[in-house]
Scaffold this active site. Structure first.
Site: not given
Ligand code: OAD
Length: 280
Positions: A127, A144, A152, A213, A239
């Site tokens: 995050n 990230h 810059c 998450g 999750n």
């Molecule tokens: P995602 O949006 O891919 O996944 C979010 C996860 O959180 C999913 O598996 C949901 O099921 C889960 N979820 C949603 N609400 C929840 C809750 N209240 N409690 C528990 N789980 C919950 O997000 P990330 O896996 O963080 O990177 O994404 C990884 C990366 O992809 C990010 O850091 C970002 C994105 O593109 C960059 O921008 C480089």
């Protein structure tokens, strides 16, 4: 003491258990709580799901996820910034402003409490918000980057606090005149080697790895839980949905929202015990 961003609060668990939303069956939580209680070295990886209950949108949830509403190729790549710097800048500035109006939730606070109870604790996050820091964990490995900061694009050391940055246009670097850019990792960019090394070291050293998450789709973070399992750790996956999550003999799945699940897990693991350490 753990700072929670609203003063200093002693988080010492009583035997009462709060419930704050969807959480897994008690037997699954008890099994995970036993593992956490016995752990010497805990590594946690968080994703957008832990901040969802603070009102920060995830990326891939259907309808509400950012990538359901916006095209990552237009906003989160170096090429997009080269093409339309002001569009990219203003999208990140808008998200930074949103973050400043949010607060850590029960899931963040449960982790800052966990940090005080286990002998060795490392928090890795994908995050780019600062909610873990505001919940009291000062040493966060931000894989990230940081949405609340700009740097810059020309490679100077100049940084800019997004709270004082213009909202609509990418400003120029005060030292070299190149454009400032959000201090985040975009698709197609590599993580800083020092950050990745810290993450891998903690992953290999832990006996319990919590994956919270995250959809586990973006490398190199996505592989960390399974690397931990390959090195003998028990992996606990928290999750709201287990879609796409791995199963295996050393993987415990806790399906539930992060706030409720982590609050109950940490409470069950440490009820009646005193924290080992505190942060001032
Ligand atoms: P995602 O949006 O891919 O996944 C979010 C996860 O959180 C999913 O598996 C949901 O099921 C889960 N979820 C949603 N609400 C929840 C809750 N209240 N409690 C528990 N789980 C919950 O997000 P990330 O896996 O963080 O990177 O994404 C990884 C990366 O992809 C990010 O850091 C970002 C994105 O593109 C960059 O921008 C480089």
């Amino acid at each position: 003491m753990i700072r929670n961003g609203h003063g200093t609060t002693p988080f010492v668990y009583s035997n009462s258990i709060q419930t704050l939303g969807a959480s897994p069956p008690t037997e699954s939580l008890e099994a995970a709580a036993r593992v956490v209680r016995a752990a010497e070295n805990v590594c946690v990886l968080t994703g957008a799901g832990i901040s969802a209950e603070s009102g920060v949108p995830t990326f891939r949830d259907a309808l509400t996820g950012l990538w359901a509403q916006f095209d990552a190729q237009d906003l989160a790549t170096p090429e997009a910034f080269a093409r339309q710097p002001d569009l990219v800048w203003s999208w990140y500035a808008m998200r930074a402003a949103q973050i400043q109006n949010t607060r850590p939730n029960a899931g963040h606070f449960a982790l800052s409490t966990l940090a005080a109870y286990v002998p060795h604790f490392t928090l890795l996050t994908q995050n780019v918000d600062d909610l873990h820091v505001r919940s009291g964990i000062s040493d966060v490995v931000s894989l990230h980057g940081n949405l609340l900061r700009a740097r810059c694009s020309g490679g100077c050391d100049v940084m800019l606090d997004m709270s004082v940055a213009p909202a609509e246009r990418a400003p120029s670097c005060s030292a070299c005149g190149e454009l400032m850019r959000p201090d985040v990792v975009w698709f197609g960019e590599t993580l800083s080697s020092a950050t990745l090394q810290r993450a891998r070291t903690a992953t290999f050293a832990c006996d319990v790895f919590l994956s919270i998450g995250t959809s586990n789709l973006v490398e190199p973070a996505a592989s960390l839980p399974w690397l931990a399992a390959a090195h003998g750790a028990t992996v606990i996956v928290v999750n709201a949905s287990m879609e796409g999550q791995r199963r295996g003999p050393s993987i415990l799945q806790l399906r539930g929202t992060a706030g409720a699940t982590l609050t109950r897990l940490v409470s069950m693991a440490f009820a009646g015990r005193k924290p080992r350490r505190s942060e001032d």
